[in-house]
Design a protein around this motif. Structure first.
Motif, short mmCIF file in Angstrom:
data_model
loop_
_atom_site.label_atom_id
_atom_site.label_comp_id
_atom_site.label_asym_id
_atom_site.label_seq_id
_atom_site.Cartn_x
_atom_site.Cartn_y
_atom_site.Cartn_z
N LEU A 152 7.47 -3.83 -9.67
CA LEU A 152 6.62 -4.53 -8.72
C LEU A 152 5.49 -5.30 -9.41
O LEU A 152 5.06 -6.36 -8.93
CB LEU A 152 6.02 -3.53 -7.71
N CYS A 153 5.02 -4.77 -10.54
CA CYS A 153 3.94 -5.45 -11.28
C CYS A 153 4.36 -6.83 -11.77
O CYS A 153 3.51 -7.69 -12.04
CB CYS A 153 3.49 -4.59 -12.46
N GLU A 154 5.65 -7.04 -11.91
CA GLU A 154 6.16 -8.33 -12.40
C GLU A 154 6.52 -9.28 -11.27
O GLU A 154 6.93 -10.41 -11.51
CB GLU A 154 7.39 -8.09 -13.28
N LYS A 155 6.38 -8.81 -10.03
CA LYS A 155 6.79 -9.61 -8.88
C LYS A 155 5.57 -10.20 -8.16
O LYS A 155 4.42 -9.95 -8.52
CB LYS A 155 7.62 -8.76 -7.92
N ASN A 156 5.85 -10.96 -7.09
CA ASN A 156 4.80 -11.65 -6.35
C ASN A 156 4.17 -10.71 -5.32
O ASN A 156 4.33 -10.87 -4.12
CB ASN A 156 5.40 -12.88 -5.66
N CYS A 157 3.47 -9.71 -5.84
CA CYS A 157 2.86 -8.74 -4.93
C CYS A 157 1.60 -8.14 -5.55
O CYS A 157 1.37 -8.23 -6.76
CB CYS A 157 3.85 -7.65 -4.54
N MET A 158 0.80 -7.55 -4.68
CA MET A 158 -0.38 -6.79 -5.09
C MET A 158 -0.15 -5.35 -4.66
O MET A 158 0.10 -5.10 -3.47
CB MET A 158 -1.64 -7.35 -4.42
N VAL A 159 -0.22 -4.42 -5.60
CA VAL A 159 0.12 -3.03 -5.32
C VAL A 159 -1.12 -2.16 -5.41
O VAL A 159 -1.86 -2.22 -6.40
CB VAL A 159 1.20 -2.51 -6.30
N GLY A 183 0.84 -1.19 0.00
CA GLY A 183 0.00 0.00 0.00
C GLY A 183 0.87 1.24 0.00
O GLY A 183 1.69 1.43 0.90
N ILE A 184 0.72 2.09 -1.03
CA ILE A 184 1.59 3.27 -1.18
C ILE A 184 0.72 4.51 -1.35
O ILE A 184 -0.22 4.53 -2.14
CB ILE A 184 2.52 3.12 -2.41
N ASP A 185 1.07 5.55 -0.60
CA ASP A 185 0.34 6.81 -0.70
C ASP A 185 1.28 7.90 -1.22
O ASP A 185 2.32 8.18 -0.62
CB ASP A 185 -0.20 7.19 0.68
N GLU A 186 0.91 8.52 -2.36
CA GLU A 186 1.69 9.62 -2.96
C GLU A 186 3.16 9.21 -3.13
O GLU A 186 4.05 9.77 -2.49
CB GLU A 186 1.58 10.89 -2.10
N ILE A 187 3.39 8.27 -4.00
CA ILE A 187 4.73 7.72 -4.22
C ILE A 187 5.73 8.81 -4.61
O ILE A 187 5.46 9.64 -5.49
CB ILE A 187 4.68 6.59 -5.27
N LEU A 188 6.87 8.83 -3.93
CA LEU A 188 7.99 9.73 -4.20
C LEU A 188 7.60 11.22 -4.23
O LEU A 188 8.12 12.00 -5.00
CB LEU A 188 8.67 9.35 -5.52
N ARG A 189 6.73 11.59 -3.30
CA ARG A 189 6.32 12.99 -3.24
C ARG A 189 7.47 13.91 -2.81
O ARG A 189 7.37 15.12 -2.90
CB ARG A 189 5.15 13.16 -2.29
N GLY A 190 8.57 13.30 -2.33
CA GLY A 190 9.67 14.10 -1.83
C GLY A 190 10.62 14.61 -2.90
O GLY A 190 11.70 15.13 -2.57
N THR A 191 10.28 14.49 -4.19
CA THR A 191 11.18 14.99 -5.24
C THR A 191 10.35 15.69 -6.33
O THR A 191 9.12 15.71 -6.28
CB THR A 191 12.02 13.84 -5.83
N ASN A 192 11.03 16.26 -7.31
CA ASN A 192 10.35 17.04 -8.33
C ASN A 192 9.53 16.16 -9.28
O ASN A 192 9.74 14.95 -9.36
CB ASN A 192 11.36 17.89 -9.14
N THR A 193 8.63 16.81 -10.02
CA THR A 193 7.65 16.06 -10.82
C THR A 193 8.29 15.15 -11.85
O THR A 193 7.92 13.97 -11.98
CB THR A 193 6.71 17.05 -11.53
N MET A 194 9.28 15.66 -12.61
CA MET A 194 9.89 14.88 -13.68
C MET A 194 10.55 13.62 -13.13
O MET A 194 10.31 12.50 -13.64
CB MET A 194 10.90 15.73 -14.45
#
Length: 499
Positions: A470-477, A446-457
């Motif tokens: 992560l989409c290719e690994k054994n997880c649900m995101v 569970g991730i909220d606002e991923i990498l909000r600590g850096t600039n948009t680009m």
């Protein structure tokens, strides 16, 4: 006539005292019955035993597989301390500790969970037995020193008194010198016996304080054993293993009971008991008995801790039953390999929460306006995966859960003392997800606002790379974000939803 009046007064006082105890016992049982199903009072800010409640978990977590543990980051992100307080209606220090530990473990094997369910339902369906059990559990008391029993058992060898050998020598010499001095009245023997006696009293006085503090733990342990004995016999639950362990602890229970009776007499101010205390103290009998108890327990840690957990499980199970009845609705989850679906899910800490239904077929990117409920939804999903696997209870109409670990990156904070910025902390949070996603067990991320600590680009580019991996690994995101670029770039590997 005076004798008759005195006897009448004694009988009257005894009768009044007895009737008062009976009345208090009835009031207490009525309160226990009425409080079942009520919301637990207090929040983590008011809960002053948090560190004590964690002691049992801190001792046992080294024996738990790493992929079954809920890590501290996830615990804090999901405010699990408040979840713990919300359901903590336990009556004993053991129940409090076992509940705290249970919420930290997501076991792969589910058979024990169904065993816990049997206990929950038994006490929920048998109110008289439940009240009797709670009344017994209350006698264990939530006093600070009781919470240290798991630590005491884990460090048992270090609890031995360092001067036991000296005590034995001084005991033997005193036993030999005193009769010889009395019989012969030889000045040398009398002086030696008196000196021996005074040395023993000095050693007893110096060691007594530490010894009595350690004995408090032993007294609490024996109360635990006695409680388990009563509950095991009273309730219609299978507990043959516990009965076998109780038999192995019988000798320890008898020795501690002798010391406890001696202590109670001294505390009560009984003159004979006080004299007895000093006489026995001169023979250093308490110290040798204490050392014998430690040696007996050294071979019985496993048995005792199983009894300890049994008592805690009963208390925990009653608390879970009460928690269920305090909710507007709840369900027992079904478990599957990968399916994750929910109907009418809500966050357990929110009153009159809006229900949501959802089936997660692929990884998910969740967008929406501010304060629309994105983060709360992700937290509700993660919390219910935890509660479903810990206490077989979900705050939803129905749920199908994967047998998965849970990792989050949500309430990221910088750390001034370690010199780590917000960005560095979040990178480390995400790194552990990448590492754990390669394991055998599925992980819910569970991730909220991923990498909000850096600039948009840089944020968008790095986020796409991390989520694609992560989409290719054994997880649900499940990701909540304001970056619509992520929804566009990952459309396909992820499903897009919005609030």
């Amino acid at each position: 006539m005076k004798v008759f009046i005195i006897l009448a007064l004694i009988i009257a006082i005894t009768l009044i005292s007895f009737l008062e105890r009976v009345a208090n016992n009835k009031r207490m049982k009525l309160q226990l019955k009425e409080s079942y199903g009520k919301k637990a009072d207090g929040s983590i800010e008011e809960f002053d035993r948090r560190e004590l409640a964690a002691l049992y978990y801190n001792v046992i977590k080294k024996t738990i597989p790493e992929d079954e543990l809920l890590d501290d980051i996830t615990w804090d992100d999901l405010e699990m301390d408040n979840i713990f307080c919300r359901m903590n209606t336990t009556k004993s220090f053991i129940g409090e500790q076992v509940l705290f530990a249970a919420l930290h473990r997501l076991p792969k094997e589910k058979n024990w969970l169904y065993e816990r369910e049997k206990i929950i339902k038994y006490y929920d369906e048998h109110p008289e037995e439940r009240v009797e059990a709670q009344a017994r559990l209350l006698q264990l008391r939530k006093e600070d020193y009781n919470y240290y029993i798991p630590v005491f058992m884990d460090t048992l060898e270090s609890q031995r008194l360092p001067f036991t050998s000296l005590c034995r020598i001084l005991q033997i010499t005193l036993v030999l010198l005193m009769p010889a001095a009395v019989i012969t009245m030889n000045p040398v023997l009398v002086t030696a016996a008196a000196a021996n006696f005074l040395i023993n009293i000095a050693i007893y006085a110096m060691g007594k304080n530490k010894y009595e503090l350690l004995l408090e733990s032993l007294y609490a342990m024996i109360r635990t054993v006695k409680t388990a004995d009563v509950l095991c016999c009273a309730d219609d639950l299978e507990c043959m293993d516990v009965k076998d362990n109780l038999k192995k602890l019988e000798k320890v229970k008898k020795l501690v009971s002798i010391l406890e009776r001696k202590k109670q007499g001294s505390v009560a101010g009984d003159i004979l008991a006080l004299i007895y205390d000093y006489i026995i103290g001169a023979f250093l009998w308490d110290f040798t008995i204490y050392d014998k108890l430690i040696r007996l327990l050294s071979g019985r840690q496993r048995e005792f801790m199983q009894v300890y957990r049994y008592v805690g499980e009963l208390d925990l199970s009653i608390a879970v039953g009460s928690f269920r009845r305090s909710l507007p609705f709840w369900c027992e989850p079904e478990f599957s390999e990968k399916q994750f679906s929910m109907e009418g899910i809500c966050h357990p800490l929110i009153e009159d929460a809006v229900e949501n239904s959802f089936t997660m077929e692929k990884n998910m990117i969740l967008t929406g306006s501010n304060a629309s409920g994105k983060s709360t939804f992700v937290k509700a999903a993660a919390i219910n995966i935890i509660l479903g696997q810990c206490i077989h209870t979900c705050t939803a109409r129905s749920m199908v859960l994967p047998n998965a670990g849970v990792l989050t990156s949500m309430a990221v904070r910088d750390d001034i003392l370690s010199g780590e910025s917000y960005y560095i902390k979040e990178i480390k949070y995400l790194q552990r997800m990448i590492e754990k996603s390669s394991g055998e067990r599925m992980v819910f991320c569970g991730i909220d606002e991923i990498l909000r600590g850096t600039n948009t680009m840089e944020r968008v580019a790095a986020s796409i790379a991390i989520l694609s991996y992560l989409c290719e690994k054994n997880c649900m995101v499940m990701v909540a974000t304001h970056d619509l670029e992520l929804a566009t770039a990952l459309d396909g590997p992820c499903d897009n939803y919005y609030f």
